[in-house]
Design an enzyme around this catalytic site. Structure first.
Site, PDB file in Angstrom:
ATOM      1  N   SER A   1      20.429  53.164  16.820  1.00  0.00           N
ATOM      2  CA  SER A   1      21.533  54.327  16.735  1.00  0.00           C
ATOM      3  C   SER A   1      22.677  54.194  17.796  1.00  0.00           C
ATOM      4  CB  SER A   1      20.712  55.501  16.518  1.00  0.00           C
ATOM      5  OG  SER A   1      19.584  55.502  15.591  1.00  0.00           O
TER       6      SER A   1
ATOM      7  N   HIS B   1      20.769  55.661  20.946  1.00  0.00           N
ATOM      8  CA  HIS B   1      21.478  56.753  20.866  1.00  0.00           C
ATOM      9  C   HIS B   1      22.647  57.059  21.860  1.00  0.00           C
ATOM     10  CE1 HIS B   1      18.740  58.320  17.679  1.00  0.00           C
ATOM     11  NE2 HIS B   1      17.707  57.705  18.187  1.00  0.00           N
TER      12      HIS B   1
ATOM     13  N   PHE C   1      12.447  48.701  14.284  1.00  0.00           N
ATOM     14  CA  PHE C   1      11.441  48.884  14.950  1.00  0.00           C
ATOM     15  C   PHE C   1      11.225  50.663  15.102  1.00  0.00           C
ATOM     16  CE2 PHE C   1       8.763  49.544  19.099  1.00  0.00           C
ATOM     17  CZ  PHE C   1       7.885  48.714  18.805  1.00  0.00           C
ATOM     18  N   GLY C   2      10.575  51.106  14.251  1.00  0.00           N
ATOM     19  CA  GLY C   2      10.553  52.639  14.341  1.00  0.00           C
ATOM     20  C   GLY C   2       9.154  53.087  13.790  1.00  0.00           C
ATOM     21  N   PHE C   3       8.338  53.934  14.723  1.00  0.00           N
ATOM     22  CA  PHE C   3       7.144  54.395  14.559  1.00  0.00           C
ATOM     23  C   PHE C   3       7.013  55.833  15.001  1.00  0.00           C
ATOM     24  CE2 PHE C   3       6.944  49.765  14.830  1.00  0.00           C
ATOM     25  CZ  PHE C   3       5.971  49.496  14.097  1.00  0.00           C
TER      26      PHE C   3
ATOM     27  N   ASP D   1      25.929  35.855  20.577  1.00  0.00           N
ATOM     28  CA  ASP D   1      25.361  34.962  20.972  1.00  0.00           C
ATOM     29  C   ASP D   1      23.875  34.617  20.517  1.00  0.00           C
ATOM     30  OD1 ASP D   1      24.967  32.355  22.543  1.00  0.00           O
ATOM     31  OD2 ASP D   1      25.718  33.526  24.555  1.00  0.00           O
TER      32      ASP D   1
ATOM     33  N   HIS E   1      18.050  48.966  14.761  1.00  0.00           N
ATOM     34  CA  HIS E   1      18.456  49.527  13.359  1.00  0.00           C
ATOM     35  C   HIS E   1      19.529  50.928  13.747  1.00  0.00           C
ATOM     36  CE1 HIS E   1      14.608  52.360  14.091  1.00  0.00           C
ATOM     37  NE2 HIS E   1      15.540  52.499  14.878  1.00  0.00           N
ATOM     38  N   ASN E   2      20.425  50.947  12.777  1.00  0.00           N
ATOM     39  CA  ASN E   2      21.401  51.944  12.691  1.00  0.00           C
ATOM     40  C   ASN E   2      22.726  51.776  13.863  1.00  0.00           C
ATOM     41  OD1 ASN E   2      19.507  53.392  11.089  1.00  0.00           O
ATOM     42  ND2 ASN E   2      18.510  54.230  13.051  1.00  0.00           N
TER      43      ASN E   2
ATOM     44  N   GLN F   1      19.398  40.899  20.091  1.00  0.00           N
ATOM     45  CA  GLN F   1      18.630  41.579  19.095  1.00  0.00           C
ATOM     46  C   GLN F   1      19.754  43.160  19.008  1.00  0.00           C
ATOM     47  OE1 GLN F   1      16.092  42.319  17.198  1.00  0.00           O
ATOM     48  NE2 GLN F   1      16.122  44.626  17.197  1.00  0.00           N
TER      49      GLN F   1
END
Length: 269
Positions: free
Chosen positions: A191, A209, A80-82, A165, A172-173, A169
């Site tokens: 990240s 992050h 999920f990146g925008f 479990d 990404h990274n 979710q």
């Protein structure tokens, strides 16, 4: 009826259920078990002895040996990146071009379904018709839709021995070091790195992050927004466990000692 692309390599000992699709240049190693309706994407590798439940979707990933991927799990889809287009003001998709790497002895999508055994001969003497009562309860394992996103600037990595479990979710990274355990309905934002043997209670959120050190423990329903070097944390936002319990005790004491200044007729029950 199954489909396997001519360029796919499927070991002769693999056991494949119905309606399975194995796409271009996928590699299925020895003694792999694939459940019905599973899709193995292009260039995906599934390690020796790994079990895939029904309805699993794998893309842009490599799975190690002796893993268990329960039914409905999705691995390797876009993260999920925008970014906001300054000209048109629209959200533009960021490229998601890296992979998911999963070690050995990893289990993803663990769930427990409560089943009841019924005895129809039992009845309520106050009623004129039979009523069924459960005579035994048992827990059956059943996976449920955990997702692991592919990386954008680095690979998403789940090292050996991790257990995830159901309804977890992994953004990404993200990197999970060896032996991490994450309970249901939790999410790890993009990240972020979890050290070895990190334990995360159910319905917890881990911010993006940040880094959690080795052996960190997160209480259920916590929101971890900053890096944690060691120890346990809990609460929203998460605090060290000792401070979290002190805060709860202080709030409870304040509420129980508080006197309502309003007349009794105006008090809110």
């Amino acid at each position: 009826m199954n489909f396997a692309h001519p360029s796919a390599i499927v070991h002769k000992t693999a056991k494949i259920g119905p309606l399975v699709a194995i796409l271009e240049k996928a590699r299925i190693r020895a003694n792999v078990v694939i459940g019905a309706g599973t899709v193995i994407g292009e260039n995906v590798e599934v390690g020796e002895g790994t079990v895939l439940g029904s309805g699993v979707h794998l893309s842009n990933c490599r799975i190690g040996k002796e893993c268990i991927i329960h039914q409905g799990v999705c691995i390797g889809q876009d993260g999920f990146g925008f970014h906001l287009d300054t000209v048109g003001g629209n959200h533009q998709k960021k490229p998601q071009t890296r992979s998911v790497l999963i070690g050995s002895n990893v289990e993803i999508g663990i769930d427990h379904l409560l089943r009841l055994d019924w005895n129809p001969t039992l009845h309520d003497p106050e009623q004129t018709f039979p009523i069924r009562f459960p005579t035994r309860m048992r827990l059956d394992k059943k996976g449920a839709n955990t997702t692991v996103d592919r990386g954008s600037w680095r690979n998403t990595v789940i090292e050996s021995g991790c257990k995830l479990d159901n309804l977890v979710q992994i953004g990404h990274n993200v990197r999970l070091r060896k032996g991490c355990v994450i309970a249901a309905q939790s999410g790890v934002a993009g990240s972020t790195t979890l050290g070895q043997r990190v334990l995360i209670g159910g319905q917890s959120g881990i911010g993006q992050h940040i880094t959690l050190g080795d052996d960190v423990q997160v209480l259920a329903k916590s929101a971890v927004l900053r890096s944690v070097a060691s120890g346990g944390v809990g609460g929203r936002p998460a605090l060290p466990v000792r401070d979290y319990h002190k805060t709860k005790a202080l709030i409870k004491k304040m509420l129980t000692s508080r006197t309502d200044p309003r007349p009794e007729s105006e008090s809110v029950l």
